[in-house]
Scaffold this motif. Sequence first.
Motif: not given
Lengths: 699, 326
Positions: A160-167, A186-189, A285-289, A313-323
Amino acid sequence: MVSQTTTTICPFCGVGCGLNLHTEDDRLISVTPQLDHPVSRGQLCSKGWSSAYGVDLRGRILHPLIRTPRGFRQASWDEALTTIGEALQQVLNEDGPMAVGIISSARATNEDNYAAQKLARAVLKTNNIDHCARICHSPTVAGLKQTLGSGAMTNSAADIFETDLIVVFGADPTENHAILGGHIMRAHLAGTKLIVVDPRRTRLAKLADMHLQLKPGSNIALINALIKTILDNHWQDSEYIEARCEGLVPLAAAVANAYDGVERTTGIDLETIREMARAYSKASRAMIFYGMGITQYVSGTNNVIALSNLALVCGQIGRPGTGINPLRGQNNVQGACDMGCLPNVYPGYQAVADLAARDKFSHAWKTALPEQPGLTSLGMSKAALDGSFRALILFGEDPVITDPDQNQERLALSKLDLLVVAELTMTDTARMADVVLPAASFAEKSGTFTNCERRVQHVRQALPPPGEARGDWQWLAAIARQLGSDQLDWSDSEAVFREMAALTPSYSAMSYPHIDEHCGLQWPCSAETPDGTAVLHSNSFPIGRARLIPVHPTEIDESADAEYPLLLTTNRLHFHYGCGSMTRKSPLLEREIPPGLLFINPADARDLGILHRAPVGVRSRRGYLETCAMVSEDLPPGLVSMPYHFREAPSNQLTNNAQDPVTKMPELKACAVAVEPLPPGRVPRSMDQLNAEQGGIER
Amino acid sequence: MMSCYLLDTLERLHSHLARVYQIVQPLEDVGQSAPPLVSPKGYFFAEQENLFVFDGECFRETLPQPPPFVLFGVQSCDLTAIAYQDQFFARDPYYQARRQQALLVGIDCVTPCEHGFCASVDAGPGVKAGCADLILHARPEGGWMLMVCSDKGGEAIRGMELDQMDDTELRARDRRIDDCIAAFPDDSHLHRGIAAISQGRVPDQQWQQLGIQCLGCSGCTTLCPTCSCYGTRDLSEDQGDIRRQRFWDSCLYESFQREASQHNPSEEAGERVRRFWTHKFGDNFAKTFGRYGCVGCGRCEQTCPGVIGVHSVMRRIADYAPDDDV
């Protein structure tokens, strides 16, 4: 006076926060957070802070109880076990192993869960073993297994602290997974972008950069439109798709018409869809919860697949801060799934249908194992109604409150020849049992819990079990012995863990000392990754290439109509957990929320003549209850919402049992209801009162 | 003037005090800079305790009767908080029954801790004479200064045969404490935030925005060494007795001030957040207690999942301070 501090893990949600239990002379006097815990970092939510109340002796079941025509009477363990053994044997003799089953507990340890499925498979010879993941994340297990090869959170809380976008998609983490929700705040702030997709205006929605307030049940329509936007604009990660995925062409074809009627279906305009598509696909890096707003639909499995398509399709799996990260509800629902408390898999998701897997377990346990696939929990209920399922052992779960369509559930349990319930307190389900067994709480036993980021953590005993209470695997072993089997005769929890780890590839390099050394280990933890794995799928997927699988929108089973003009969804509150059997013992948490409430938009309330905190009656095609209205802008017009924590006003009196065809997940997130004001000043009648007046189902 | 002695090892003081007192040491390591996770308030104001038992005819007293105990090595922030609580609970027999039995041995801090700002709110890092019975100060050259600041403290170390130290040592202690104060990070956000709160300059809208982030977890009030709110409940016992229990409460709960009619003067989370910080930094409370209700331990900053602990809040509201009040 002997004062002690025991470090252990919180017994509530899947975040798995570190707790210190402070005891004095075998009394739990207070609870504090662990400063150096890798996830919770010295923080707790209201439930965690109140956990001492949850397990205190008030209301605890201290001895085995046997039902008599005049109510329960105290019995010895010997008598209780004899009764259980004889009844089980009789059903087995008459109707065979498909007539018996076990519902295990996502609140219990991995050791308890391993023992439960082993009792079912190796002793009772049935695959009728399930647990409450059925009604939370069974679509995650089924969906992500197909697309990625593994049905768990791909990344870790720390990401959560290593991503640029949280969905945050169909989840309310500040209420249900408060410490992770706090991390997201906290990350958003600190500058991380936040997008919330939810029909309700949640706390995070109020803080987010974007809130897509979609209509319930329109997840796939929205996600397909997002994917279409991404593909139309060439915002996809073609290199990633080329290297690691398959199925782009059929997916592209399937989403080609995704804009048709999408604004009407979802309630979201195309400009907003475009903005979210751009933000998600362009983020480095974007992370889906996601949570129950994805899974608890008849389209649950397809919803999960759709989200997986979007991330891939966005390649957002397999790296820190994604998934793609399911937020698991119970402290050990991940572990209960990992342990194979599911009708179709052994520990480590090794398929019952796979002959090699069956041979492996048969060889290890030195006994023949059943081939026939097992029943799900709701399948057992259904089979109980037609008399083909007759004996159920259930622990640490209260399906009368937490499963859909309460009246049907009660009826099913009442038909059983034998219902054994092991519990801490007299839940509504325990009240229906033939034999009630006193269970030890998390503070009174040792073992491991696996949190939602796949971290296996050590739970340590701080107190002796009260009265004659026993840990779950210990009484499960006693039942096995009663049936003449020594399959569950372990010396201690560590021995259970050792046997399990030797048979479960993803746990194979774990041991208690190794877990302690690392403050928990994240699976897979095997010879190749002896210190665990923070991010899944870094180089490849367990199935080789990830699968993009086209899915199409499915309408909700029951829409609002003239007779039932409002749509009911369900939510949870920060202050309570599940059926409330632990949190409602806290005088503070109990005071905080009235026993039952219905959130309703001011416009709907005005139209119906309902005032804030006024009594209301709520009716669906399946039941009726009374509760009090909370008028709130957080709900859009046309949608009302109830938590399921309260036995006085259980939302499951109303909910729909229509199910996801793949996983039998019921559609808990949407059903049609009618709401009416009750005379002012009237105290809402509790479910017990209503049942008594209407001659409800009693045993 | 305090008398000051040279103490070679802590163990010596420990074993001397242990003849009379049960030793309680809240810090893992006396001399560490970080305060313990939990403040020592629970030693006097118990997290859950019985107030009385009613058996249908008579009320039975349930006053605690602890043996004499020493809190060994308490930092200045927490000692300042105990002095604050002593005022609040001055006439509370349960609190006093424990407090009268306690000997307080303070420990000077000589390095700032992560979230602490005791120096900004006049609560440390050196222990104030009125807040402890004995004070320990680590000497860089080895050994400890032991200062006696109450008759009870003097009585406690009687017979220890310690060498008295002179003023030079006390001046060296002052210098080390001054150096520690100088080493704290910039605290202008705190001063500006306090000015904004005490002068009522923070708009409601800002409090509402902060209120969204309050989960109502109760972590801040649980760990805050000066928070003292409690609730009560009556519990039926097996034998038919009724036991009245009190337990730590939190003013951040919506139900804290909800009335039986359901009317609630602080229904919005923002109003509750404002009330909490006004209690800590409002001028009216400062007048009543002779100081602010915050002792600068920083525990709320660390434990708040909603990121509205003291530093986070003060940074958000500092801009509302009047320009001349920096």
